[in-house]
Scaffold this motif. Sequence first.
Motif, short mmCIF file in Angstrom:
data_model
loop_
_atom_site.label_atom_id
_atom_site.label_comp_id
_atom_site.label_asym_id
_atom_site.label_seq_id
_atom_site.Cartn_x
_atom_site.Cartn_y
_atom_site.Cartn_z
N GLU A 134 -87.65 84.93 -20.50
CA GLU A 134 -88.84 85.66 -20.93
C GLU A 134 -90.11 84.88 -20.57
OE1 GLU A 134 -88.65 88.61 -22.07
OE2 GLU A 134 -86.63 88.84 -22.91
N GLY A 135 -91.23 85.59 -20.61
CA GLY A 135 -92.53 84.94 -20.46
C GLY A 135 -92.96 84.67 -19.03
N LYS A 136 -92.26 85.24 -18.04
CA LYS A 136 -92.67 85.04 -16.65
C LYS A 136 -93.95 85.81 -16.36
CE LYS A 136 -89.17 86.67 -14.59
NZ LYS A 136 -88.96 87.35 -13.33
N VAL A 137 -94.78 85.27 -15.46
CA VAL A 137 -95.95 85.99 -14.99
C VAL A 137 -95.89 86.18 -13.47
CG1 VAL A 137 -97.47 85.37 -16.88
CG2 VAL A 137 -97.29 83.85 -14.92
N ALA A 138 -94.71 86.05 -12.90
CA ALA A 138 -94.46 86.33 -11.49
C ALA A 138 -93.15 87.07 -11.36
CB ALA A 138 -94.41 85.03 -10.67
N LEU A 139 -93.09 88.01 -10.41
CA LEU A 139 -91.87 88.79 -10.21
C LEU A 139 -91.30 89.27 -11.55
CD1 LEU A 139 -90.13 86.62 -7.46
CD2 LEU A 139 -91.46 88.71 -7.12
N ARG A 140 -92.16 89.89 -12.33
CA ARG A 140 -91.78 90.24 -13.69
C ARG A 140 -90.66 91.28 -13.75
NH1 ARG A 140 -94.28 89.23 -18.06
NH2 ARG A 140 -94.23 91.37 -18.86
N ILE A 141 -90.53 92.08 -12.70
CA ILE A 141 -89.48 93.09 -12.68
C ILE A 141 -88.11 92.47 -12.46
CG2 ILE A 141 -88.62 95.06 -11.34
CD1 ILE A 141 -91.53 95.94 -10.97
N VAL A 142 -88.06 91.35 -11.76
CA VAL A 142 -86.79 90.66 -11.52
C VAL A 142 -86.24 90.11 -12.83
CG1 VAL A 142 -85.65 88.74 -10.34
CG2 VAL A 142 -87.42 90.06 -9.16
#
Length: 402
Positions: free
Chosen positions: A218-226
Amino acid sequence: MTDPLTAALADGIALSHDIDYLRMRDELSEEEIALLLKVREFGEGEVLPVVNDYWERGEFPFELIARMRELDIVGDTMRGYGTTPMSAVGQGLISYEMARVDGSLATFLGVHVGLAMQSIYLLGSEEQRERWLPAMAAIEQIGAFALTEPEHGSDSVALEATARRDGDSWVLNGRKRWPGNATWCDLIIVFARDVDDGQVKAFVVEKDDPGFSASKIEGKVALRIVQNADIVLEDVRVEDDRRLVGCTSFADVAKVLMGTRNMVAWSSTGHAVAAYEIALAYAQRRIQFGKPIAKSQLVQAKLVEMLGEVTAMQLYCIRLGRLIDDGKLSDTMAALAKYFCSVKARDVCRMARDILGGNGITLDFHVIRHLCDMEALVTYEGTAEIQSLIVGRDITGQSAFT
């Protein structure tokens, strides 16, 4: 709510140009152009209208999988087993056009085709290829690839996950981090170190194998759909016929990674082209001080710099693909292309964000999504720094890894 001015500017700006300043298309075959246009129609018509919502929510658009099956775009230089014959340039153009609308879907394909399927194709036996590849080629079974570990990213050669032979089976233990598709895939290629000979081996782990668990990062701000995952392997038992027989050392893993750096270079270029297209269209429409900002020398200088970088990336990728098709690609060539295209694409996205000013940080204009996603591409499949060390060692004869 988006204000009327922003909505008017955003409407029709995204992907409104076809940037090909040095006539890259003249270097493509009719089959390659057909692939490009087919994926472009799908991306602009079906992905672009919904992608920002999925990106913001961090969810995968599963309803698009059925449409992707219909496109027949699973090939990546593989032959047979239900794959679609295509050149390396053709596969690159698929990554390019997918990333031009969304880096996550390009990454989904890169993981499924370039990592999982290619691992089986390059490292598996004929029986293993026949067993798994046809369903994967039809996108009926989804694959993932687990190499990186929580403590081993750039030094993945030192991986700690273990494989212990027990009769006709292997028992796997350890942790993996970052594999895309891993929270919902059907099978995942897991690399682990044989406790007997100390060498890296590859295993096909299935999602329902006891002891295997995957939790979404959780908490990604890149490639959020992956849907990247943390993987835990606790006494996961797999039969010996699920060990990919052609993987006997880390050098065999590198064979797979060399090919995927082609896809990353192409995907990076797709992100950069999208950012440039949007920035150019925006500059021509955005009025400040009574004139379009495209009339500003500062903005024109940025646009020309961006165009130069984009064009160089396109030519890099074309040459890279032809080298693959001719069997002349080296790992250092792939490393240079991945390094150059990912770093320059991030720079282009940053300049596009600057040209858009405040609007550059909103999803309405897409640029910030491309910029955030590029932060991942600069890192995965070997960081920019690692790629530079690989090439540096080659041109100087001196290793700077230690």
